[in-house]
Design an enzyme around this catalytic site. Structure first.
Site, PDB file in Angstrom:
ATOM      1  N   ARG A   1       0.616  -1.579   0.722  1.00 20.94           N
ATOM      2  CA  ARG A   1      -0.195   0.273   0.232  1.00 20.94           C
ATOM      3  C   ARG A   1       0.994   1.775  -0.042  1.00 20.94           C
ATOM      4  O   ARG A   1       0.600   3.025  -0.054  1.00 20.94           O
ATOM      5  CB  ARG A   1      -1.255   0.208   1.208  1.00 20.94           C
ATOM      6  CG  ARG A   1      -1.635  -1.273   0.924  1.00 20.94           C
ATOM      7  CD  ARG A   1      -3.235  -0.762   2.487  1.00 20.94           C
ATOM      8  NE  ARG A   1      -3.878  -2.745   1.876  1.00 20.94           N
ATOM      9  CZ  ARG A   1      -5.073  -2.212   0.963  1.00 20.94           C
ATOM     10  NH1 ARG A   1      -5.230  -1.454   0.850  1.00 20.94           N
ATOM     11  NH2 ARG A   1      -5.694  -3.524   1.312  1.00 20.94           N
TER      12      ARG A   1
ATOM     13  N   HIS B   1      -3.796 -14.055   6.659  1.00 15.19           N
ATOM     14  CA  HIS B   1      -4.132 -13.727   5.186  1.00 15.19           C
ATOM     15  C   HIS B   1      -3.778 -15.131   4.606  1.00 15.19           C
ATOM     16  O   HIS B   1      -3.885 -15.021   3.481  1.00 15.19           O
ATOM     17  CB  HIS B   1      -3.807 -12.566   4.851  1.00 15.19           C
ATOM     18  CG  HIS B   1      -4.436 -11.313   5.340  1.00 15.19           C
ATOM     19  ND1 HIS B   1      -3.713 -10.199   5.523  1.00 15.19           N
ATOM     20  CD2 HIS B   1      -5.406 -10.751   5.325  1.00 15.19           C
ATOM     21  CE1 HIS B   1      -4.383  -9.238   5.752  1.00 15.19           C
ATOM     22  NE2 HIS B   1      -5.876  -9.787   5.697  1.00 15.19           N
TER      23      HIS B   1
END
Length: 261
Positions: free
Chosen positions: A37, A118
């Site tokens: 990000r 994740h």
């Protein structure tokens, strides 16, 4: 020279016996793995659609091509940050690591109690029979078979029902820990912590970003992240915007020094 905040954080760690560590991409960038990000991260140049479960079903070959080029780093080695966390776990300070990362570097460094929130790129599973394939097997299949992503261990009416999917959580997907029981387990782990460390995560992605709120009222939070987080100005929170490896190494040296005094 060790500044006041570093001394405070080291004192907290010295007195802690149940540290829960939350890690994000920032701890792995120091091993050469790109983050997601930041301005140079994967999401800046790639539509999130490619990392969705719908895209996987619609374009499995393209998905795997992208995943192997951008998410799979089999030659990456743990850095000093990973190694110190494994050392602290061995010494009985760190009880759990809950990570957003899918690279397996915590385990490579020797950490045992790791929750891969994740998922992982190390394996892939058939969506029908659950046969497990290693990432290396999938690379070999891709290089030698046309429909390499279709499981040949079972049969279904439609091929997509026995696709082999990487064991990562995609957008629109649900992972092992994305269940009522999974969330309760994580919440219970964090509630028992006497210190929560956040390393290399901007804490922007839910539900991972909510985990620090599960801590007890007396448990301090130590955040080591080069960018800002929404927790930076909360009470009993200590923020260090420096390299994770360098910071943990300084803390570990101070811990050793305090034992020798």
């Amino acid at each position: 020279m060790v500044d006041k905040k570093m001394k405070e954080c080291t004192s907290i760690i010295t007195n802690s016996k149940n540290i829960v560590v939350l890690t994000g991409a920032g701890i792995s960038t120091e091993s050469g793995i790109p983050d997601f990000r930041s301005r140079s991260g994967i999401y800046q140049n790639t539509p999130e659609e490619i990392l969705s479960i719908d895209y996987f079903f619609q374009h499995p070959q393209n998905f795997y091509q992208f995943a192997f080029e951008n998410l799979y780093y089999p030659d990456a080695a743990p850095n000093i940050g990973h190694e110190i966390l494994a050392k602290w776990e061995h010494e009985g300070k760190v009880k759990h690591i809950i990570t957003q990362n899918i690279d397996g570097l915590h385990q490579k460094a020797g950490s045992k109690n790791v929750i891969e929130f994740h998922g992982t790129m190390k394996t892939a599973s058939c969506l029908n029979c659950s046969k497990l394939y290693t990432a290396d097997e999938m690379v070999n299949r891709k290089n030698s078979m046309k429909d390499f992503y279709v499981c040949d261990h079972c049969e279904t009416k439609y091929p997509e029902d026995h696709y082999i999917k990487p064991d990562v959580v995609l957008f629109g997907d649900a992972g092992l820990w994305f269940t009522y029981e999974g969330f309760n387990t994580i919440s219970s782990i964090i509630q028992q912590a006497d210190c929560v460390m956040v390393l290399g995560s901007s804490l922007k992605v839910t539900p991972f970003s909510t985990f620090p709120r599960d801590r007890g009222p007396e448990a301090p939070v130590i955040i080591v992240n080069k960018g800002k987080t929404s927790y930076d100005f909360e009470p009993n929170t200590y923020v260090i915007q420096e390299s994770i490896g360098k910071t943990l190494q300084m803390m570990d040296e101070q811990l050793l020094y305090s034992r020798l005094k």
